[in-house]
Scaffold this active site. Structure first.
Site, PDB file in Angstrom:
ATOM      1  N   SER A 118     -80.401  35.253  48.429  1.00 39.59           N
ATOM      2  CA  SER A 118     -81.620  35.853  47.891  1.00 39.59           C
ATOM      3  C   SER A 118     -82.462  36.452  49.003  1.00 39.59           C
ATOM      4  O   SER A 118     -83.258  37.365  48.756  1.00 39.59           O
ATOM      5  CB  SER A 118     -82.439  34.802  47.137  1.00 39.59           C
ATOM      6  OG  SER A 118     -81.801  34.407  45.950  1.00 39.59           O
ATOM      7  N   ASP A 142     -64.167  39.958  56.019  1.00 40.53           N
ATOM      8  CA  ASP A 142     -63.729  38.652  55.523  1.00 40.53           C
ATOM      9  C   ASP A 142     -64.536  38.303  54.284  1.00 40.53           C
ATOM     10  O   ASP A 142     -65.628  38.838  54.056  1.00 40.53           O
ATOM     11  CB  ASP A 142     -63.893  37.570  56.598  1.00 40.53           C
ATOM     12  CG  ASP A 142     -65.304  37.484  57.143  1.00 40.53           C
ATOM     13  OD1 ASP A 142     -66.203  37.071  56.400  1.00 40.53           O
ATOM     14  OD2 ASP A 142     -65.513  37.822  58.326  1.00 40.53           O
ATOM     15  N   GLU A 182     -88.563  32.958  44.323  1.00 36.52           N
ATOM     16  CA  GLU A 182     -87.716  34.147  44.403  1.00 36.52           C
ATOM     17  C   GLU A 182     -88.540  35.414  44.582  1.00 36.52           C
ATOM     18  O   GLU A 182     -88.310  36.216  45.489  1.00 36.52           O
ATOM     19  CB  GLU A 182     -86.851  34.257  43.150  1.00 36.52           C
ATOM     20  CG  GLU A 182     -85.931  35.461  43.142  1.00 36.52           C
ATOM     21  CD  GLU A 182     -84.804  35.321  44.149  1.00 36.52           C
ATOM     22  OE1 GLU A 182     -84.882  36.014  45.186  1.00 36.52           O
ATOM     23  OE2 GLU A 182     -83.880  34.542  43.900  1.00 36.52           O
ATOM     24  N   ASP A 214     -88.725  37.902  47.895  1.00 38.19           N
ATOM     25  CA  ASP A 214     -88.232  39.274  47.831  1.00 38.19           C
ATOM     26  C   ASP A 214     -89.307  40.270  48.249  1.00 38.19           C
ATOM     27  O   ASP A 214     -89.057  41.184  49.049  1.00 38.19           O
ATOM     28  CB  ASP A 214     -87.771  39.604  46.407  1.00 38.19           C
ATOM     29  CG  ASP A 214     -86.549  38.816  45.981  1.00 38.19           C
ATOM     30  OD1 ASP A 214     -85.893  38.214  46.845  1.00 38.19           O
ATOM     31  OD2 ASP A 214     -86.252  38.807  44.765  1.00 38.19           O
ATOM     32  N   GLY A 216     -63.292  41.632  61.733  1.00 41.89           N
ATOM     33  CA  GLY A 216     -63.074  42.552  60.625  1.00 41.89           C
ATOM     34  C   GLY A 216     -63.696  42.017  59.349  1.00 41.89           C
ATOM     35  O   GLY A 216     -64.481  41.064  59.355  1.00 41.89           O
ATOM     36  N   ASP A 266     -70.110  42.450  63.566  1.00 43.59           N
ATOM     37  CA  ASP A 266     -69.025  41.620  63.040  1.00 43.59           C
ATOM     38  C   ASP A 266     -69.366  40.138  63.219  1.00 43.59           C
ATOM     39  O   ASP A 266     -69.793  39.700  64.289  1.00 43.59           O
ATOM     40  CB  ASP A 266     -67.726  41.953  63.769  1.00 43.59           C
ATOM     41  CG  ASP A 266     -66.498  41.472  63.021  1.00 43.59           C
ATOM     42  OD1 ASP A 266     -66.654  40.971  61.889  1.00 43.59           O
ATOM     43  OD2 ASP A 266     -65.394  41.598  63.567  1.00 43.59           O
ATOM     44  N   ILE A 267     -69.174  39.372  62.157  1.00 42.12           N
ATOM     45  CA  ILE A 267     -69.450  37.931  62.177  1.00 42.12           C
ATOM     46  C   ILE A 267     -68.115  37.193  62.238  1.00 42.12           C
ATOM     47  O   ILE A 267     -67.248  37.399  61.381  1.00 42.12           O
ATOM     48  CB  ILE A 267     -70.242  37.492  60.929  1.00 42.12           C
ATOM     49  CG1 ILE A 267     -71.501  38.342  60.774  1.00 42.12           C
ATOM     50  CG2 ILE A 267     -70.582  36.013  61.009  1.00 42.12           C
ATOM     51  CD1 ILE A 267     -72.457  38.265  61.935  1.00 42.12           C
TER      52      ILE A 267
END
Length: 638
Positions: free
Chosen positions: A553, A617, A303, A307, A615, A596-597
């Site tokens: 993450s 979701d 992690e 990061d 839009g 937009d996905i």
């Protein structure tokens, strides 16, 4: 007729006392089930000592969302005019009326000033009682529960407060706040609370790996197989050199024993950004936190390495990164321990920490950090990214509401707070879903949203992917490799006004075809995530080797890096940081500034989950960032 002053005073005192004695008791909190792994053992000993703590209600807290909108909505006349920490404290400090009401009630029930104490921060009232006294005071019954490991915990199923006291108390501990995580301290008989287990391997939300990279691919045409900083810059248009790094700041939060290894950072940067070799983050130790090296491996280093490697690279060597390392190796830490350190006012907020959930410093069991608890000792950065999350159902509504309001206070001070949305689609951590009686089960069918993702005062970040056999020039899809983007609807928090238009459009045009008893179909609850970024196939240097890593993450620190560069541009021209971004990014003026996905979903709980559609979701939110468009829009705001 003239009344003597002493008679008047006596009459008023009797009236106040009458209110107390006549006030009926009401249920204040109730726990619906015993957490997994625990079972009822016995009634608790009447003579055993039990330290009660009453968290006092905060002044003006019901209006905190309105105050936040005033400095965060792009159409507000006070947009960007953030508050100071002192202004926040003065506005929300518990009232003397609340303190007096609770102390008076306690004294009437036999707890005088020698046994009922107001804490130094004026947030808690502590009472030393026996179990018998506590049961009488709270009209409850305390039991001892045993865990399958042999550990024990004291709790009650519900408790009551007088009606005239309820409005002054947020919650009482120990009561229904159940410790659901067992301490890693082998010699301790005291289990850790679920909140402070967040840094332990296997707890909460963590990145996933498919193992070592056999052959490193560094060209743009390979981004569907391996994500590198070059891929992300191409996907989101992040071509920018900081101009105001001395005024700007970006913070990454890690929870011990999660820790980075400097050789890993150097290995990564030697390949992708040689000018960062040898550069370390500026570490701020919170409650004994440090970059431990006693334990290594993906579960301990994955992690933090992820990061920092990507955050440092994307903001360039010109912008220092702050690492908030929270908790020691013994006691650990929770989100609240971190919040204590970056905002001193939080130590007074509705009593500060819940000791059954948050780590207690100095370490009461010995062997851990023995210094004072960090309270207001670390300055909050302009953007803070955290890649950890709980299940919303892990914690009580009072506990989550208290913490959520703290994020609002950070927003008032101009801080952007990002949290990853989870990696199990509509399921909770580990793929667990809820059952009809409120318990967790891998075979459960009820959707299990994450927290703090459901808090309306943070920005929740979901995950996308470069689809197989696609390029960075083509639209991404929702992440469906190894992990699924966490998303859905809160069971605790109402829908904030800023997202109502976007969520209503989704529910009107793409209403999920699921029974209303497996998701919050009310149409009035907070939807998440808010935005998304790539979360699949990241190349990360971990313990001396490159591995492929997946998860929200990945998405949160990348989004934080992009927003940090937006802040840099605003600060360079004398403007304020962007602060709490949700009211802005959901506003009509920001329409179309996210990619937009519209492909993929977030399966879980035996269902296909939700689907990414045009839009907003509950899979990818508003979409992925388009840095040039975001930069242009935010530079137009005051």
């Amino acid at each position: 007729m003239r009344l003597l002053p002493s008679f008047v005073a006596l009459a008023l005192a009797l009236l106040a006392s009458a209110d107390s004695f006549l006030s009926p008791y009401r249920v204040h909190e109730r726990r619906g089930h015993i957490p997994a792994g625990w079972s009822y053992d016995r009634k608790h000993d009447n003579e055993a000592a039990i330290p009660l703590r009453f968290a006092l209600k905060q002044s003006n807290i019901d209006a905190i969302g309105d105050y936040l909108m005033e400095v965060s909505h792009p159409e507000s006349a006070t947009y960007g005019k953030h508050w100071t920490a002192g202004e926040v404290f003065r506005k929300f400090s518990p009232s003397t009326e609340s303190i007096g009401a609770v102390l008076t009630w306690l004294e009437e029930n036999g707890f005088d000033s020698s046994r009922a104490k107001l804490t130094r921060n004026r947030g808690w009232i502590e009472v030393q009682a026996t179990v018998e006294e506590a049961e009488r005071l709270l009209q409850t019954e305390y039991h001892v529960y045993s865990h399958e490991t042999g550990h024990e915990h004291v709790a009650c199923d519900s408790y009551h407060l007088p009606e005239h006291v309820q409005s002054h108390v947020d919650f009482v501990t120990p009561t229904v706040h159940f410790d659901a995580k067992i301490s890693k301290r082998s010699t301790s008989s005291s289990p850790d609370g679920i909140a402070r287990s967040i840094g332990q391997p296997g707890q909460g939300t963590y990145p996933k790996t498919t193992g070592e990279v056999q052959s490193l691919l560094t060209q743009l045409e390979d981004c569907d197989q391996q994500i590198t900083p070059l891929c992300l810059r191409a996907l989101y248009g992040l071509v920018y050199e900081p101009l105001a790094a001395d005024k700007n700041s970006y913070g990454i939060v890690e929870y011990t024993p999660q820790a980075y290894l400097q050789p890993d950072l150097d290995m990564f940067q030697s390949t992708f950004s040689p000018d960062l070799v040898g550069v370390a983050p500026n570490m701020v130790s919170i409650d004994g936190g440090y970059a431990q090296t006693e334990y290594t491996g993906f579960e301990y280093n994955g992690e933090s390495d992820l990061d920092l490697e990507y955050a440092m690279n994307l903001v360039t060597a010109a912008q220092p990164i702050t690492l908030y390392q929270a908790g020691d190796m013994v006691e650990g830490a929770s989100f609240n321990n971190f919040l204590d350190a970056i905002d001193g006012t939080y130590c007074t907020f509705e009593g500060g920490d819940d000791p059954t959930q948050d780590a207690v410093y100095p370490d009461p069991y010995g062997g851990g950090y023995e210094g004072p608890e960090d309270c207001g000792t670390a300055k909050p950065t302009n953007v803070i990214s955290t890649s950890y999350a709980y299940n919303e159902a892990d914690l009580t509504p009072f506990y989550t509401a208290r913490q959520c309001s703290e994020y609002a206070k950070l927003g008032l001070m101009g801080v952007t707070v990002l949290y990853s949305s989870g990696d199990y689609g509509v399921a909770g951590n580990g793929g667990y879903c809820l059952t009809s009686n409120g318990t967790y089960s891998l075979n459960g069918t009820i959707f299990n949203p994450s927290f703090p993702g459901t808090c309306p005062y943070i920005t929740s970040v979901g995950a996308t992917q470069v689809n197989p056999n696609s390029t960075v020039l083509e639209p991404e899809g929702a992440c469906e490799q190894v992990i699924y983007s966490g998303g859905g609807f809160s069971n605790y928090f109402a829908m904030p006004d800023y997202q109502k238009t976007a969520v209503d459009y989704y529910l009107t045009n793409y209403y999920p075809q699921y029974p209303p008893d497996i998701w919050n179909a009310s149409g009035t609850s907070r939807g998440f995530p808010d935005i998304a970024a790539n979360g699949a196939n990241y190349v990360v240097a971990i313990d001396g080797a490159f591995e492929l890593v997946y998860g929200t993450s990945c998405s949160s620190p990348v989004s934080g890096s992009i927003l940090t560069m937006v802040n840099d541009a605003r600060l360079a021209v004398g403007k304020s940081p962007i602060g709490f971004i949700n009211p802005t990014i959901y506003s009509p003026s920001f329409a179309g500034v996210f990619n937009d996905i519209t492909m993929g979903g977030n399966q879980g709980c035996g269902t296909a989950g939700y689907t990414a559609v045009p839009g907003w979701d509950p899979v990818t939110g508003l979409g992925t960032p388009n840095f040039p468009k975001l930069l242009a829009k935010w530079l137009l705001l005051p």
